[in-house]
Write a protein that holds these residues in place. Structure first.
Motif, PDB file in Angstrom:
ATOM      1  N   UNK A 172       0.847  -1.193   0.000  1.00  0.00           N
ATOM      2  CA  UNK A 172       0.000   0.000   0.000  1.00  0.00           C
ATOM      3  C   UNK A 172       0.888   1.251   0.000  1.00  0.00           C
ATOM      4  N   UNK A 173       0.513   2.246  -0.775  1.00  0.00           N
ATOM      5  CA  UNK A 173       1.298   3.483  -0.858  1.00  0.00           C
ATOM      6  C   UNK A 173       1.445   4.147   0.510  1.00  0.00           C
ATOM      7  N   UNK A 174       0.387   4.126   1.337  1.00  0.00           N
ATOM      8  CA  UNK A 174       0.464   4.737   2.678  1.00  0.00           C
ATOM      9  C   UNK A 174       1.529   4.065   3.533  1.00  0.00           C
ATOM     10  N   UNK A 181      13.816   6.003  -9.187  1.00  0.00           N
ATOM     11  CA  UNK A 181      13.340   4.700  -8.702  1.00  0.00           C
ATOM     12  C   UNK A 181      12.087   4.919  -7.869  1.00  0.00           C
ATOM     13  N   UNK A 182      11.209   3.941  -7.855  1.00  0.00           N
ATOM     14  CA  UNK A 182       9.959   4.078  -7.102  1.00  0.00           C
ATOM     15  C   UNK A 182      10.253   4.204  -5.605  1.00  0.00           C
ATOM     16  N   UNK A 183       9.321   4.782  -4.845  1.00  0.00           N
ATOM     17  CA  UNK A 183       9.538   4.886  -3.398  1.00  0.00           C
ATOM     18  C   UNK A 183       9.806   3.526  -2.739  1.00  0.00           C
ATOM     19  N   UNK A 184       9.107   2.467  -3.181  1.00  0.00           N
ATOM     20  CA  UNK A 184       9.344   1.158  -2.558  1.00  0.00           C
ATOM     21  C   UNK A 184      10.695   0.587  -2.971  1.00  0.00           C
ATOM     22  N   UNK A 237      17.497   0.816   0.483  1.00  0.00           N
ATOM     23  CA  UNK A 237      17.946   1.334   1.777  1.00  0.00           C
ATOM     24  C   UNK A 237      18.312   0.194   2.735  1.00  0.00           C
ATOM     25  N   UNK A 238      17.563  -0.914   2.651  1.00  0.00           N
ATOM     26  CA  UNK A 238      17.812  -2.055   3.534  1.00  0.00           C
ATOM     27  C   UNK A 238      18.926  -2.962   3.009  1.00  0.00           C
TER      28      UNK A 238
END
Length: 190
Positions: free
Chosen positions: A135-137, A169-172, A178-179
């Motif tokens: 989910x985007x949220x 790049x997409x937020x996800x 990042x991980x």
């Protein structure tokens, strides 16, 4: 600002179809988490969910030896565990004060489990050839939260070194990178 319980409910709703869709024949398959195959990652994720349910209720958590969660009707049990997690974080006061022996703010602890549930659902989906779109949220919430935790998470070997992703790049994809994950990871062929 959305409540952690609402975000966890959304994250669980995205993760459950992935867990339910894992065929027993895939349990030995590798995952983007090099130290875990699918079976071990399912057990780890179950342990995380159970422990963060306890932390929401200000109870002790045991992150020692990981019990084997892939026994009996493990798919249904995972659904029950995530429902208990959501309920625990929906309890009055769950997001207030500190939670856990390290004394982190409760909302930070909620972000930890939200990140684990979301990222490990992606790991499991990718390992077993399933689609996973959070989910985007949830992504909007965990992006900045995990970025703030990243230096300490790398010290503790919970995150790898950031993976380079292209501009745009997409937020996800940025959360995964990042991980320490390659957002384009695919299981080895053959």
């Amino acid at each position: 600002m959305k409540k952690i319980s609402e975000l966890l409910d959304a994250a669980a709703g995205s993760a459950l179809p992935v867990v339910r869709g894992i065929d027993d024949s895939r349990l030995g398959d590798p995952t983007p988490c090099a130290e875990y195959d699918v079976h071990a990652l399912l057990s780890h994720l179950s342990q995380v969910v159970v422990n963060f349910t306890a932390l929401a209720a200000r109870q002790d958590a045991d992150f020692g030896e990981t019990p084997d969660a892939v026994t009996g009707d493990w798919r249904t049990r995972f659904g029950e565990e995530t429902a208990a997690l959501v309920e625990a974080w929906a309890a009055p006061g769950a997001e207030e004060g500190t939670a856990g022996s390290m004394g982190f703010p409760a909302r930070t602890v909620g972000h930890m489990v939200l990140g684990d549930l979301t990222v490990h659902a992606w790991d499991l989906a990718r390992a077993t050839g399933q689609e996973f779109v959070p989910e985007a949220d949830v992504v909007d919430e965990i992006g900045p939260a995990l970025e703030g935790m990243a230096p300490r998470a790398r010290e503790g070997k919970m995150f790898g070194e950031p993976f380079p992703v292209p501009e745009g790049a997409s937020p996800f994809a940025r959360v995964l990178a990042l991980t320490g994950r390659d957002p384009d990871w695919q299981p080895p062929r053959g």
